[in-house]
Design an enzyme around this catalytic site. Structure first.
Site, PDB file in Angstrom:
ATOM      1  N   TYR A 189     -14.415 -13.010   0.551  1.00  0.00           N
ATOM      2  CA  TYR A 189     -15.204 -11.804   0.292  1.00  0.00           C
ATOM      3  C   TYR A 189     -16.453 -12.122  -0.520  1.00  0.00           C
ATOM      4  O   TYR A 189     -17.524 -11.540  -0.298  1.00  0.00           O
ATOM      5  CB  TYR A 189     -14.362 -10.774  -0.453  1.00  0.00           C
ATOM      6  CG  TYR A 189     -13.337 -10.077   0.399  1.00  0.00           C
ATOM      7  CD1 TYR A 189     -13.689  -9.021   1.224  1.00  0.00           C
ATOM      8  CD2 TYR A 189     -12.000 -10.477   0.387  1.00  0.00           C
ATOM      9  CE1 TYR A 189     -12.750  -8.370   2.012  1.00  0.00           C
ATOM     10  CE2 TYR A 189     -11.048  -9.839   1.166  1.00  0.00           C
ATOM     11  CZ  TYR A 189     -11.429  -8.785   1.982  1.00  0.00           C
ATOM     12  OH  TYR A 189     -10.490  -8.149   2.755  1.00  0.00           O
ATOM     13  N   ARG A 223      -3.590   6.514   1.373  1.00  0.00           N
ATOM     14  CA  ARG A 223      -4.187   7.691   2.011  1.00  0.00           C
ATOM     15  C   ARG A 223      -3.238   8.440   2.939  1.00  0.00           C
ATOM     16  O   ARG A 223      -3.544   9.555   3.359  1.00  0.00           O
ATOM     17  CB  ARG A 223      -5.436   7.267   2.785  1.00  0.00           C
ATOM     18  CG  ARG A 223      -6.630   6.974   1.887  1.00  0.00           C
ATOM     19  CD  ARG A 223      -7.811   6.516   2.703  1.00  0.00           C
ATOM     20  NE  ARG A 223      -7.629   5.165   3.206  1.00  0.00           N
ATOM     21  CZ  ARG A 223      -8.435   4.581   4.090  1.00  0.00           C
ATOM     22  NH1 ARG A 223      -9.458   5.249   4.602  1.00  0.00           N
ATOM     23  NH2 ARG A 223      -8.212   3.336   4.478  1.00  0.00           N
ATOM     24  N   ARG A 265      -7.484  11.034  -5.432  1.00  0.00           N
ATOM     25  CA  ARG A 265      -8.714  10.271  -5.189  1.00  0.00           C
ATOM     26  C   ARG A 265      -9.930  11.187  -5.233  1.00  0.00           C
ATOM     27  O   ARG A 265     -10.985  10.801  -5.770  1.00  0.00           O
ATOM     28  CB  ARG A 265      -8.631   9.543  -3.851  1.00  0.00           C
ATOM     29  CG  ARG A 265      -9.896   8.766  -3.529  1.00  0.00           C
ATOM     30  CD  ARG A 265      -9.722   7.852  -2.355  1.00  0.00           C
ATOM     31  NE  ARG A 265     -10.997   7.285  -1.927  1.00  0.00           N
ATOM     32  CZ  ARG A 265     -11.132   6.332  -1.028  1.00  0.00           C
ATOM     33  NH1 ARG A 265     -10.057   5.812  -0.456  1.00  0.00           N
ATOM     34  NH2 ARG A 265     -12.316   5.867  -0.686  1.00  0.00           N
ATOM     35  N   ARG A 292       0.828  -1.220   0.000  1.00  0.00           N
ATOM     36  CA  ARG A 292       0.000   0.000   0.000  1.00  0.00           C
ATOM     37  C   ARG A 292       0.856   1.261   0.000  1.00  0.00           C
ATOM     38  O   ARG A 292       0.482   2.262   0.601  1.00  0.00           O
ATOM     39  CB  ARG A 292      -0.954   0.033   1.197  1.00  0.00           C
ATOM     40  CG  ARG A 292      -2.005  -1.058   1.214  1.00  0.00           C
ATOM     41  CD  ARG A 292      -3.079  -0.747   2.258  1.00  0.00           C
ATOM     42  NE  ARG A 292      -3.871  -1.916   2.570  1.00  0.00           N
ATOM     43  CZ  ARG A 292      -4.178  -2.313   3.806  1.00  0.00           C
ATOM     44  NH1 ARG A 292      -3.752  -1.639   4.856  1.00  0.00           N
ATOM     45  NH2 ARG A 292      -4.915  -3.392   4.000  1.00  0.00           N
ATOM     46  N   ASP A 313      -7.034  -3.045  -6.789  1.00  0.00           N
ATOM     47  CA  ASP A 313      -7.631  -3.666  -5.615  1.00  0.00           C
ATOM     48  C   ASP A 313      -7.692  -5.166  -5.835  1.00  0.00           C
ATOM     49  O   ASP A 313      -7.847  -5.635  -6.972  1.00  0.00           O
ATOM     50  CB  ASP A 313      -9.035  -3.110  -5.360  1.00  0.00           C
ATOM     51  CG  ASP A 313      -9.575  -3.517  -4.002  1.00  0.00           C
ATOM     52  OD1 ASP A 313      -9.192  -2.869  -3.002  1.00  0.00           O
ATOM     53  OD2 ASP A 313     -10.333  -4.491  -3.919  1.00  0.00           O
TER      54      ASP A 313
END
Length: 354
Positions: A154, A31, A40, A27, A77
């Site tokens: 998921y 953010r 973003r 990552r 992702d």
């Protein structure tokens, strides 16, 4: 493609001599960087960012402008494959990824079409190609996918889970259906990663984020077996070089020996496994990647430097170590603390490669 100027990362993955320990972060585009947050916002949403190749390329490059990283990783992702299979991926604030149409029956599994993922994910491949060109040989590009088991959790749970009750219930009560799902996902993942290599990825990582939720026998049956099936189908050479493969099972320290035998070139370690004992257990069979606790980046720079020194000393002399966090960097980290980690690795690691 441009000649690769820095191949330290690729050589360390293959246990070839390097001048210092290479590093990158899971990552590393995220953010914690204000420039990422601005991009973003421009994209309008996380999936908007993933599906616009120019913006995905921009955020991939951002950490390389700040830090002397030895690899870039595709910005995407792990859930793009199930989304492309028609499950309807969306993100909710504070809850993470969710699916509009989770799998709830054998008929749902039977109806899945692995080829649909290949056909629907052109935006990822466009991003890979664009990033590789933008890098212009500066550092290698890592492609990636979630593992079949992690994707399955998921898809069955409908999102993230604390206990994976639905997924484990399917695996234990109807193993044939679970194996059918995992077979389809292994097909999709193998094609997905192969296409990333064809578009310019120079190394691959399989993220087995939830393999560590399984028991010993279940891990072999439902997770490791399918990662091995994927690896067996991947191209191992491109641009005249080997394409190294990294397998990262979060919580997988107890299975190091088995993971090292799965056909990958490197094993990723989370922060709960001591790197010194990991190297002693598997010797020179594969490279090791990791494994500083991401939370350590909340510490002061001098404490970060101490931890970097400890991990480098734990691995010891010689090649085969790629410095990384033990999982992805968290959003609230001060970018200056990342710089302290990078500087420490660059300054301290050459002593182990003389």
């Amino acid at each position: 493609m441009a000649t690769l100027q820095n191949d330290r990362f690729l050589r360390a993955l293959l246990r070839e001599p390097v001048d210092r320990t290479p590093l990158w972060m899971m990552r590393q585009a995220g953010r914690y960087l204000p420039e990422y947050r601005a991009t973003r916002a421009q994209a309008g949403s996380f999936m908007g960012l993933c599906t616009q190749p120019e913006l995905a390329c921009e955020v991939t490059m951002q950490p390389l402008r700040r830090y002397d990283m030895d690899a870039a990783i595709l910005f995407s992702d792990i859930l793009t494959i199930p989304d492309a299979m028609g499950l309807g991926l969306y993100f909710t604030e504070g809850e993470g990824p969710r699916f509009e149409r989770p799998l709830s029956s054998e008929a749902d599994i039977a109806a899945l079409e692995p080829n649909r993922a290949r056909d629907e994910l052109g935006y990822v491949m466009d991003a890979v190609s664009l990033i590789r060109k933008e890098l212009n040989g500066k550092v290698p590009l890592i492609g990636f996918s979630g593992s079949p088991w992690t994707l399955a959790t998921y898809m069955v749970e409908g999102g993230s889970s604390k206990d994976f009750a639905k997924t484990k219930s399917l695996a234990f009560n109807n193993p044939a259906a679970m194996h059918q799902l995992l077979d389809k996902l292994a097909d999709a993942v193998a094609v997905y990663l192969t296409t990333q290599v064809e578009q310019g990825a120079q190394a691959l990582q399989i993220f087995d984020t939830w393999g560590g939720s399984l028991s010993h026998e279940a891990y072999q049956e439902f997770s490791l077996r399918y990662m091995q099936a994927v690896i067996e189908r991947l191209p191992r050479e491109a641009d005249g070089r080997r394409v190294p493969i990294i397998v990262f099972t979060k919580g997988g320290g107890q299975w190091l020996e088995q993971i090292a035998d799965c056909g990958a070139d490197a094993v990723g370690l989370d922060w709960t496994t001591d790197i010194s004992s990991a190297r002693a257990r598997i010797g020179d069979k594969v490279a090791l990647q990791g494994n500083m606790d991401p939370a350590m980046l909340n510490a002061k720079p001098e404490r970060i430097r101490e931890e970097v020194a400890k991990i480098l000393a734990g691995y010891g002399n010689g090649t085969g170590h790629i410095f990384n966090l033990g999982h992805g960097i968290t959003p609230g980290i001060d970018p200056e603390c990342v710089g302290a980690m990078v500087d420490a690795v660059i300054e301290l690691s050459p002593a182990y490669h003389s």
